[in-house]
Design an enzyme around this catalytic site. Structure first.
Site, PDB file in Angstrom:
ATOM      1  N   LYS A  37       0.827  -1.208   0.000  1.00 57.62           N
ATOM      2  CA  LYS A  37       0.000   0.000   0.000  1.00 57.62           C
ATOM      3  C   LYS A  37       0.867   1.265   0.000  1.00 57.62           C
ATOM      4  O   LYS A  37       0.651   2.178  -0.790  1.00 57.62           O
ATOM      5  CB  LYS A  37      -0.882  -0.055   1.250  1.00 57.62           C
ATOM      6  N   ARG A 110      -3.353   2.938   8.797  1.00 56.16           N
ATOM      7  CA  ARG A 110      -3.678   1.655   8.159  1.00 56.16           C
ATOM      8  C   ARG A 110      -2.435   0.792   8.064  1.00 56.16           C
ATOM      9  O   ARG A 110      -1.333   1.299   7.907  1.00 56.16           O
ATOM     10  CB  ARG A 110      -4.177   1.877   6.734  1.00 56.16           C
ATOM     11  N   GLY A 119      -8.268  -7.819   4.858  1.00 54.88           N
ATOM     12  CA  GLY A 119      -9.050  -7.899   6.095  1.00 54.88           C
ATOM     13  C   GLY A 119      -8.334  -8.536   7.264  1.00 54.88           C
ATOM     14  O   GLY A 119      -8.922  -8.804   8.297  1.00 54.88           O
ATOM     15  N   MET A 121      -5.589  -7.320   8.879  1.00 56.28           N
ATOM     16  CA  MET A 121      -5.046  -6.393   9.877  1.00 56.28           C
ATOM     17  C   MET A 121      -5.954  -5.180   9.997  1.00 56.28           C
ATOM     18  O   MET A 121      -6.936  -5.060   9.284  1.00 56.28           O
ATOM     19  CB  MET A 121      -3.629  -6.041   9.519  1.00 56.28           C
ATOM     20  N   ARG A 377      -3.509  -1.076  -6.485  1.00 59.30           N
ATOM     21  CA  ARG A 377      -2.648  -2.261  -6.393  1.00 59.30           C
ATOM     22  C   ARG A 377      -3.018  -3.203  -7.529  1.00 59.30           C
ATOM     23  O   ARG A 377      -4.098  -3.066  -8.121  1.00 59.30           O
ATOM     24  CB  ARG A 377      -2.825  -2.966  -5.050  1.00 59.30           C
ATOM     25  N   HIS A 495      -5.020 -44.115  -2.312  1.00 63.45           N
ATOM     26  CA  HIS A 495      -5.736 -44.713  -3.438  1.00 63.45           C
ATOM     27  C   HIS A 495      -6.813 -43.769  -3.981  1.00 63.45           C
ATOM     28  O   HIS A 495      -6.879 -43.484  -5.180  1.00 63.45           O
ATOM     29  CB  HIS A 495      -6.363 -46.034  -2.967  1.00 63.45           C
ATOM     30  N   SER A 808      12.163 -43.514 -15.276  1.00 64.90           N
ATOM     31  CA  SER A 808      11.017 -42.681 -14.938  1.00 64.90           C
ATOM     32  C   SER A 808      10.947 -42.642 -13.415  1.00 64.90           C
ATOM     33  O   SER A 808      10.814 -43.691 -12.770  1.00 64.90           O
ATOM     34  CB  SER A 808       9.742 -43.276 -15.525  1.00 64.90           C
ATOM     35  N   CYS A 875       6.904 -39.737 -13.244  1.00 67.40           N
ATOM     36  CA  CYS A 875       5.502 -40.128 -13.412  1.00 67.40           C
ATOM     37  C   CYS A 875       4.774 -40.197 -12.083  1.00 67.40           C
ATOM     38  O   CYS A 875       3.617 -40.582 -12.024  1.00 67.40           O
ATOM     39  CB  CYS A 875       5.385 -41.446 -14.158  1.00 67.40           C
ATOM     40  N   TYR A 895      11.054 -34.979 -19.623  1.00 68.26           N
ATOM     41  CA  TYR A 895       9.601 -34.785 -19.609  1.00 68.26           C
ATOM     42  C   TYR A 895       9.030 -34.966 -18.211  1.00 68.26           C
ATOM     43  O   TYR A 895       9.679 -35.531 -17.329  1.00 68.26           O
ATOM     44  CB  TYR A 895       8.910 -35.762 -20.577  1.00 68.26           C
TER      45      TYR A 895
END
Ligand code: PEP
Ligand code: MG
Length: 918
Positions: A37, A110, A119, A121, A377, A495, A808, A875, A895
């Site tokens: 701010k 502030r 909200g 503080m 902002r 699972h 992998s 993977c 990958y």
């Protein structure tokens, strides 16, 4: 210059930065010191391209906050003089004096941290009013009602923020001072028979001020301070204290904001939007934060202060026609009632967006026909808006392609891919339970507690949510039929979580405290969910709601911005993106999302869920075989299904690579558990029940995850591996022979020594020769490789790579075995580990770079030392986690592979990773 520096050295460290009157000590780049701010106020007030009408003020830096906590809640000695000098500067700019009985300057205090904490503080307005200065304010404004209204608001806020919260006073009976004062205000309104605060007269408010002060003294044991200086320092101290208030601390935990950052304090001269019908206050966005449309969008209230907008008592009006909604469509726009001011505001927002090169969220106040900018902002936006704004701004040449890519958080894409709970409905409903966010999106359905019920209810056309303590492969049918899955146990790779993610299904797991019974479940707080009750899940956040909430569907085909963003991702990313899929349908979906192959095809999927009856029966027949000959017969029957299944997926891939993993789970997982199912199996197989039970018993293990699974099955029963290898090579060979493309990669799971690989490779070599001969073709392109999911495999990667042509990384098991944390049981202790900061994050969600990451790095380094061109991917579930994808890029993987619905997320994360490294 030298003089200035000397003066500064004499004054000591700079703790206070001024802004206003076309000048500012700080600027936008100083967020760490001035907070978001403060930095933006300085930028708006002082930057030559802006110099906007910002009420003058000053910022006490975040360093004061750090000092305050490091030094037993005291301030640096320089602070007092610097605040006094800065206040004098404000006084001279405003032509008013703080505490002046004739024409008092009023200020607001502030908070403002580096990152906005909405909200979290506290704020105190109208500081500087007392019984004397209020008279001056009346004289100067000619508005007694306004002055007393400002005064009673000050008492309310000050008593609440400074005298109660900052002092750590626990309100008696849970009712804080603000609530008590509010109740008094309501009583007065009721007695007068009015509804709105604005209907109270000056006389009412004047009386209320006296009463408020009395109540404050009675309840808090101290009088409201009359001295403006005491009010100012009380306010400053309270903001610093609020940094460690419960709300702020909780918010920091969730948002991972470090405690050390501290907050700044902004002191600013007050301007008033509540001085009559030529005054107003409002909030606006330079583009629509809900859908990204390029349209100035906002709301305002005439004759009101900012807190009235937030409090939601009056419906705010739209600033222009484009900002109208169902509630506000008949209210007058700012454009209509104050056209000149609207035009000024419109031009300011254009300049702000051009200057910041991003969508801005702005707060403004109009005081007696003069416009003031109170805040700006970077505006928060949802996923849909983020994608639209980024790609639009790129098209408008406001930002570059890399900037556009970095403007969207990968996980925000989830909102474009899955239905979610209507945000409006969610903001007004309290969840009844919270668990881990295992499968994103939203879903609603009626609660059922067994897989069988889920199937039965779904067959009747009901939408259901399957609620279980935990799930097992036996539940898959019901899981598939359910809209979503909720479990009380299990972690992010349990699972339920794995299966749900693979299907893109909404899922909440590890909902601690949810007591799941046969026909109902009870939450920690005693809320009962009965069979058939509607519940709604937010799988992105892990929240459970009672009742049926509205869902919003999102449509990718009609979202050109999404397509543009994905194209940009592909231009920049270096990593290939594959998917974990094991059916043609999932594969097609993943390809649509941009997958470039399959990184993990779990063979065992064909024994669960729809269409699995026959193959599962044959697998069980194979498991129950008494000898090798019987086993080979059963395998031959099963092979038909395996080959068909693999071939169908290969055809969908049309030559894209497919990593097929040989069967991984321990065989016991496929044996029916219940007595009657065992009996049925015995009957089907035509063998004695006792025999079947005995065989089932003999397969039971104490630690199945560390038991007879993965490659170990293939070593004990080479014929099981052989059948699968043959199915893969024949499927590919037949496609090649038919002029189509196929590229299988045979992957051996759960290996820990190269000897296991050599053992299986012999089978591959033998079968390869046989299949070629059978089909009469020279070559079937394929690769042979392994998963690296046991720490020993990573450490001996140099040897593994002598045989393996690709690795992998199975980071689910690697994390399980690296940490020694059971992936199915982590839910019972993980929350404590996170709360106590023993772990920074769930290691099954985000790769633990410090430990497991080291194992992966070692694996890559040693593997590539042996085989330079070793192909390497991941993977485990981490393959779809943005932070982990960045890590995979950095350590040189080829990958990542993830569930179909995470493919777009991985594409964006991979592009951002490439941009980061460049
Ligand atoms: C892994 O262990 O990371 C993996 C992908 O295999 P699974 O989850 O099937 O054990
Ligand atoms: Mg594994």
């Amino acid at each position: 210059m030298a003089n200035l520096r000397q003066a500064q050295i004499k004054k000591g460290k700079k703790y206070v930065y001024r802004f206003g009157g076309g000048k500012a000590d700080g600027n936008e780049s100083m967020k760490n010191l001035l907070g978001g701010k403060g930095a933006n106020l300085a930028e708006m007030a002082g930057h030559p391209a802006l110099r906007l009408p910002v009420p003058p003020g000053f910022t006490c830096t975040t360093e004061v906050c750090t000092y305050y906590y490091d030094n037993k809640r005291t301030y640096p000695k320089e602070l007092k003089a610097q605040v006094e000098a800065a206040l004098a500067n404000v006084e001279s700019l405003m032509g008013k004096k703080f505490g002046d009985p004739a024409d008092p300057l009023l200020v607001s205090v502030r908070s403002g941290a580096r990152r906005s904490m909405p909200g979290m503080m506290d704020t105190v307005l109208n500081i500087g009013l007392n019984d004397v200065t209020v008279k001056g304010l009346i004289k100067m404004t000619g508005n007694e009602r306004f002055a007393y209204d400002a005064y009673r608001r000050l008492i309310m806020m000050y008593a609440d923020v400074v005298m109660e919260k900052a002092e750590g006073i626990e309100p008696k009976g849970g009712k804080g001072i603000r609530k008590q004062l509010d109740e008094r205000l309501e009583e007065v309104k009721k007695a007068k028979g009015v509804k709105l605060d604005t209907d109270l007269t000056a006389g009412d408010l004047k009386k209320l001020v006296v009463e408020f002060k009395k109540i404050v003294k009675e309840v808090l044991g101290k009088p409201f301070p009359d001295d403006p200086q005491q009010q100012l320092w009380g306010g400053i101290g309270a903001v610093f204290m609020s940094w460690n208030g419960k709300r702020a601390v909780d918010y920091r935990r969730i948002e991972k904001i470090p405690d050390e950052w501290g907050t700044a304090v902004n002191v600013q001269s007050m301007v008033f939007g509540n001085m009559g019908n030529d005054s107003a206050t409002g909030v606006a966005f330079t583009r629509n934060p809900g859908n990204g449309e390029h349209y100035f969008y906002g709301e305002y209230l005439v004759n009101a202060q900012g807190e009235d907008v937030v409090a939601g008592i009056r419906t705010p009006s739209p600033i222009n026609n484009g900002s109208k909604n169902d509630h506000s469509k008949n209210l007058p726009t700012l454009e209509k009632i104050m056209p000149k001011i609207y035009k000024e505001l419109f031009n300011i927002q254009l300049r702000l967006e051009k200057h910041y090169r991003d969508m801005q969220d702005i707060e403004f106040t109009i005081e007696k026909g003069t416009l003031y900018m109170l805040q700006c902002r970077v505006g928060k936006r949802n996923g849909v808006a983020a994608v639209r704004i980024a790609t639009d701004m790129f098209a408008e040449k406001l930002i570059t392609a890399p900037e556009a890519l970095n403007r969207v958080q990968p996980n925000q894409l989830v909102e474009l891919l899955l239905p979610m709970i209507d945000p409006k409905a969610e903001s007004t409903t309290k969840p009844i339970a919270k668990g881990l966010p295992a499968g994103p999106g939203g879903a609603k359905g009626r609660a059922v507690f067994t897989s069988e019920e889920a199937v039965a209810w779904a067959a009747r056309g009901e939408k259901v949510i399957l609620v279980r303590e935990e799930t097992s492969p036996e539940d898959v049918d019901g899981m598939h039929k359910a809209q979503a899955i909720l479990t009380s146990k299990g972690g992010m790779t349990s699972h339920a979580a794995l299966v749900a993610r693979g299907w893109g299904k909404c899922c909440v797991v590890g909902c601690e405290g949810l007591d799941v019974g046969a026909k109902s479940a009870t939450t920690k707080s005693g809320q009962v969910i009965n069979e058939g009750d509607w519940i709604t899940l937010n799988g992105t956040k892990g929240l459970v709601y009672m009742g049926e909430m509205a869902l919003v569907d999102i449509d990718l085909e009609h979202n050109p911005s999404y397509g543009i963003l994905m194209k940009l991702c592909d231009k920049y990313r270096k990593l290939n993106i594959r998917t974990n899929a094991d059916t043609p349908k999932d594969t097609a979906k993943a390809i649509e999302f941009g997958a470039e192959g399959i990184g993990l095809f779990r063979t065992e999927h064909m024994f669960y869920g729809e269409g699995s009856d026959k193959p599962l029966f044959l697998l069980r027949k194979m498991i129950m075989s008494k000898n090798k000959a019987e086993r080979i017969n059963a395998l031959a029957e099963l092979a038909v299904f395996v080959k068909k299944d693999i071939k169908a997926t290969m055809e969908t891939l049309n030559g894209l690579p497919i990593t097929i993993r040989l069967i991984d789970p321990p065989l016991h997982e496929f044996v029916p558990h219940s007595e009657d199912r065992l009996e049925a199996l015995a009957k089907d197989l035509g063998v004695d029940v006792a025999e079947v039970k005995k065989r089932g018993e003999s397969l039971k293990e104490n630690n199945p995850m560390l038991g007879h699974r993965g490659v170990r099955l293939g070593v004990t029963y080479p014929e099981v591996s052989e059948m699968q290898i043959r199915a893969i090579l024949e499927a590919a060979g037949e496609l090649v022979k038919a002029g189509k493309k196929a590229y299988p990669e045979i992957m051996i799971p759960v290996t820990c020594t190269v000897n296991e690989l050599n053992d299986q490779k012999q089978l591959v070599d033998k079968v390869y020769a046989e299949v070629r001969a059978k089909l009469g073709i020279k070559k079937i392109p394929f690769m042979f490789g392994t998963m690296i999911e046991i720490p020993r495999a990573a450490l001996t990667a140099g040897k593994m790579a002598e045989t393996a042509e690709f690795f992998s990384f199975g980071t689910n098991d690697l994390t399980q075995m690296g940490f020694g944390f059971s992936r199915d049981d982590i839910g019972s202790f993980l929350p404590d580990y996170l709360t106590n900061k023993i772990l920074p994050a769930d290691p099954f969600q985000t790769i633990d770079q410090e430990g497991i990451g080291e194992l992966i790095k070692i694996g890559i380094q040693r593997g590539r030392k042996t085989r330079k061109k070793l192909k390497i991917g991941i993977c485990g579930e981490h393959g779809g986690d943005p932070e982990s994808v960045v890590f995979c890029h950095q350590i040189g993987m080829d990958y990542v592979s993830c569930s179909p619905f995470r493919v777009p997320i991985a594409r964006l994360a991979a592009a951002q990773a490439a941009l980061k490294t460049n």
